[in-house]
Enzyme design. Structure first.
Site, mmCIF file in Angstrom:
data_model
loop_
_atom_site.group_PDB
_atom_site.id
_atom_site.type_symbol
_atom_site.label_atom_id
_atom_site.label_comp_id
_atom_site.label_asym_id
_atom_site.label_seq_id
_atom_site.Cartn_x
_atom_site.Cartn_y
_atom_site.Cartn_z
ATOM 1 C CG ASP A 8 -2.121 -0.974 0.983
ATOM 2 O OD1 ASP A 8 -2.432 -1.312 -0.032
ATOM 3 O OD2 ASP A 8 -2.803 -1.400 1.732
ATOM 4 C CE1 TYR A 11 -8.422 -3.704 7.280
ATOM 5 C CE2 TYR A 11 -8.240 -4.850 5.208
ATOM 6 C CZ TYR A 11 -8.349 -4.832 6.468
ATOM 7 O OH TYR A 11 -8.506 -6.127 7.274
HETATM 8 CU CU LIG Z 1 -7.190 -7.026 8.018
#
Ligand SMILES: [Cu+2]
Length: 642
Positions: free
Chosen positions: A301, A385
């Site tokens: 990420d 996320y």
């Molecule tokens: Cu997770």
């Protein structure tokens, strides 16, 4: 050219970004129309450390502000690394790097969605799933990984997963269109392959986390207000932050997110250095599911998306509470134009319980001090996320990075056969695969100066015998980590393992070298097989500690270009040289994180899970450095005296 009387570590200004873009385009070296040049990365090129130190000593130094740029020239799998001096108006470096991919580009991601919307095979697969309103299909372009597939060669590709929203506003991850996957060439906006492994029924529930769908809401929360009538106790001048005895500079890198520079602690009339630079150099989210839809998922990420590129603008009273000071993030968009992300970095103070206390039993006199910490934070949203990065500074000379993981899990729809052995059910018809979130923080450490050494300290029992007649004895054993290969280490909480970073040329009042220790949490390492694709690409996560001699171009734990990389770059490559790391300018690389076995409680949005590490002085000071924290008036009574 604007005359700049700035600090060498000041963040890039809008003018500097504008100048850098102009210098690149006016050089004419791109060889394609200006409108087609893409700026995949624009960031401050760190000045030499000696120049920063000389500047901070008050010496006259000549500032040469350089900007590091990664250009993308067309639908290719090459980049151009450019260094531009905005002080001198010059291109200092122009190097084509072949067969690497920059982070995924947002503009191209939109092109990917448009290509799929028009693709007959994709639409046929949606028809097989009974999708009537195709505007409700949410498509997530993922970094594709590096598996040696034909699609990957010479292309910048993405693998796309899809979800069916019930309305445009709701939680797409509640209803994965399982079994459907597309490979798309991002540079060319061309669908390469649509994979359909078979239709799985949509999960029945919508998984809303909105208040209107989750009532009745609790009614017994009374207001909790944080007020500081005289304002917070820190000062901010440009990107220089000073609080209590701490001083540091705060910046935002497009990939690494929050960056701290020149962290020091005032002791008497000098500022003693602790860190030259600290940042999250990389992170990876490897999925532990062997199936065709999920086995390739391993998002880097930082390097594939960018923790600064994905940083949120934070909201008062929601993301941060109290007397807040924000810093904006001035950055370049994908066309190199200067933009501002307001309120990207939040700074505030928090009460943190007690700092120290003692009640003298014979006199009844009690002394207690409140602990307060400075919080410097940012939050990045990367797809499903959220990652919150919180640097804490304490009054006793310790500091900490806490990462808060929240957001929505990556999900899978499951039929009557159940979730199998590598995912947990989190709602009817809906499972989430097992996965890890592993971070690597790069700590360019500088304990009382650049020349440091690292000791692994394990506290172990002494062997029973003459020296230990009662068998109760134990002691710390410190082992000097002499070279890069010897310094590849893992945590061991059973031995209270920590890593002490010492300056052996400085001693404290009791003759010990001044030092800090890196105190890890009980963290996992990478669970994937070392020979697997992610095992090769995320080797940084196979060890919790790495130590390297400082090199300015060794910045990213998985290499500069993890996107579609087949592996071996970054820490494993550098440390294979086994360079010495004793009494020299060293960098610690600490990998930590969590193994996430999804729970129903993590659905539909995950309560924060925490991970991180601390840096704690050990013999850096001669005694408790927080004795001079004044007592506070404690409401009913007093925090000191009898
Ligand atoms: Cu997770």
């Amino acid at each position: 050219m604007v005359t700049r009387t700035r600090h060498p570590l000041s963040s890039l200004s809008e003018d500097e970004i504008t100048d850098a873009r102009r210098i690149v385009l006016e050089s004419g070296r791109a060889g394609i129309p200006d409108g087609d040049v893409r700026f995949a990365y624009v960031g401050l090129c760190d000045p030499p450390k000696d120049l920063v130190r000389a500047h901070d000593r008050g010496e006259d130094v000549v500032l040469d502000r350089q900007v590091r740029i990664v250009l993308l020239l067309g639908p290719v799998a090459d980049v151009v690394e450019v260094t531009v001096s905005v002080t001198r108006g010059a291109v200092d470096r122009w190097v084509v790097v072949e067969d690497v991919r920059p982070p995924l580009q947002m503009e191209e991601a939109i092109g990917v969605l448009m290509a799929l919307w028009e693709d007959p095979e994709w639409n046929a697969a949606l028809d097989r799933r009974g999708v009537e309103d195709k505007s409700l299909v949410q498509i997530d372009p993922w970094p594709a990984g590096g598996f040696g597939l034909e699609h990957e060669k010479g292309r910048r590709i993405t693998r796309c997963l899809a979800y069916l929203r019930h309305s445009t506003e709701d939680n797409g991850y509640a209803r994965p269109l399982e079994g459907l996957l597309a490979f798309v060439d991002m540079g060319r906006g061309e669908v390469l392959e649509v994979v359909d492994t078979g239709v799985v029924p949509l999960p029945p529930q919508l998984g809303s986390y909105y208040p209107e769908d989750n009532g009745p809401l609790r009614t017994d929360l009374r207001p909790l207000a944080i007020t500081q009538s005289e304002g917070p106790s820190f000062t901010v001048d440009g990107n220089l932050v000073q609080w209590q005895k701490w001083s540091l500079r705060v910046a935002m890198d497009p990939l690494e997110g929050l960056v701290l520079y020149t962290v020091g602690y005032a002791d008497g009339d000098q500022i003693r250095p602790v860190l030259f630079r600290a940042s999250v150099s990389e992170m990876v989210v490897p999925y532990g599911h062997p199936g065709p839809m999920h086995s390739w998922k391993s998002a880097f990420d930082a390097g594939e998306w960018g923790l600064g590129r994905m940083a949120n603008s934070l909201t008062m009273g929601c993301d941060c509470l109290g007397e807040i000071v924000y810093l904006d993030d001035v950055y370049a968009d994908e066309r190199g134009r200067a933009r501002t992300r307001p309120n990207a970095i939040c700074m505030h103070e928090e009460d943190y319980g007690i700092l120290w206390k003692h009640l003298d039993m014979s006199t009844g006199r009690a002394e207690v001090r409140r602990s307060r910490r400075l919080v410097i934070s940012s939050i990045a949203t990367v797809g499903n996320y959220e990652y919150g990065f919180y640097w804490y500074f304490y009054q006793d000379g310790s500091m900490q990075l806490e990462v808060k993981l929240t957001g929505i899990m990556s999900t899978m729809a499951v039929g009557e056969e159940g979730p199998g052995g590598f995912a947990n059910m989190v709602a009817p018809g809906l499972a989430a695969p097992f996965h890890q979130h592993l971070f690597n923080v790069r700590l360019d450490i500088e304990i009382d100066g650049p020349e440091n050494s690292v000791f692994e300290v394990d506290t172990v029992p002494a062997p029973p015998g003459k020296e230990n007649p009662w068998g109760n004895a134990f002691a710390p054993i410190a082992t000097l980590l002499e070279s890069e290969l010897a310094a590849r280490r893992r945590v061991d909480p059973t031995r209270s393992r920590s890593w002490k970073i010492a300056n052996r040329s400085k001693v404290n009042a009791v003759g010990q070298p001044t030092a800090y220790k890196l105190l890890p949490v009980a963290t996992p390492t990478l669970l994937a097989d070392p020979e697997s694709s992610v095992g090769q690409r995320a080797t940084f996560a196979a060890h919790n500690l790495w130590v390297t001699p400082f090199r300015p171009d060794e910045r990213r734990a998985a290499g500069d270009y993890p996107n579609q990389h087949t592996g071996g770059a970054g820490l494993p490559a550098w440390t294979a040289q086994d360079r010495p790391v004793v009494d020299t300018d060293i960098v610690l690389w600490h990998s930590f994180g969590v193994t996430h076995i999804p729970r129903p409680e993590d659905w539909p949005v995950m309560p924060v899970e925490y991970t991180g590490f601390s840096l704690i002085p050990v013999g850096f000071f001669d005694r408790n450095p927080a004795l001079d924290v004044p007592p506070t008036s404690g409401g009913e009574g007093h925090c000191h005296g009898d």
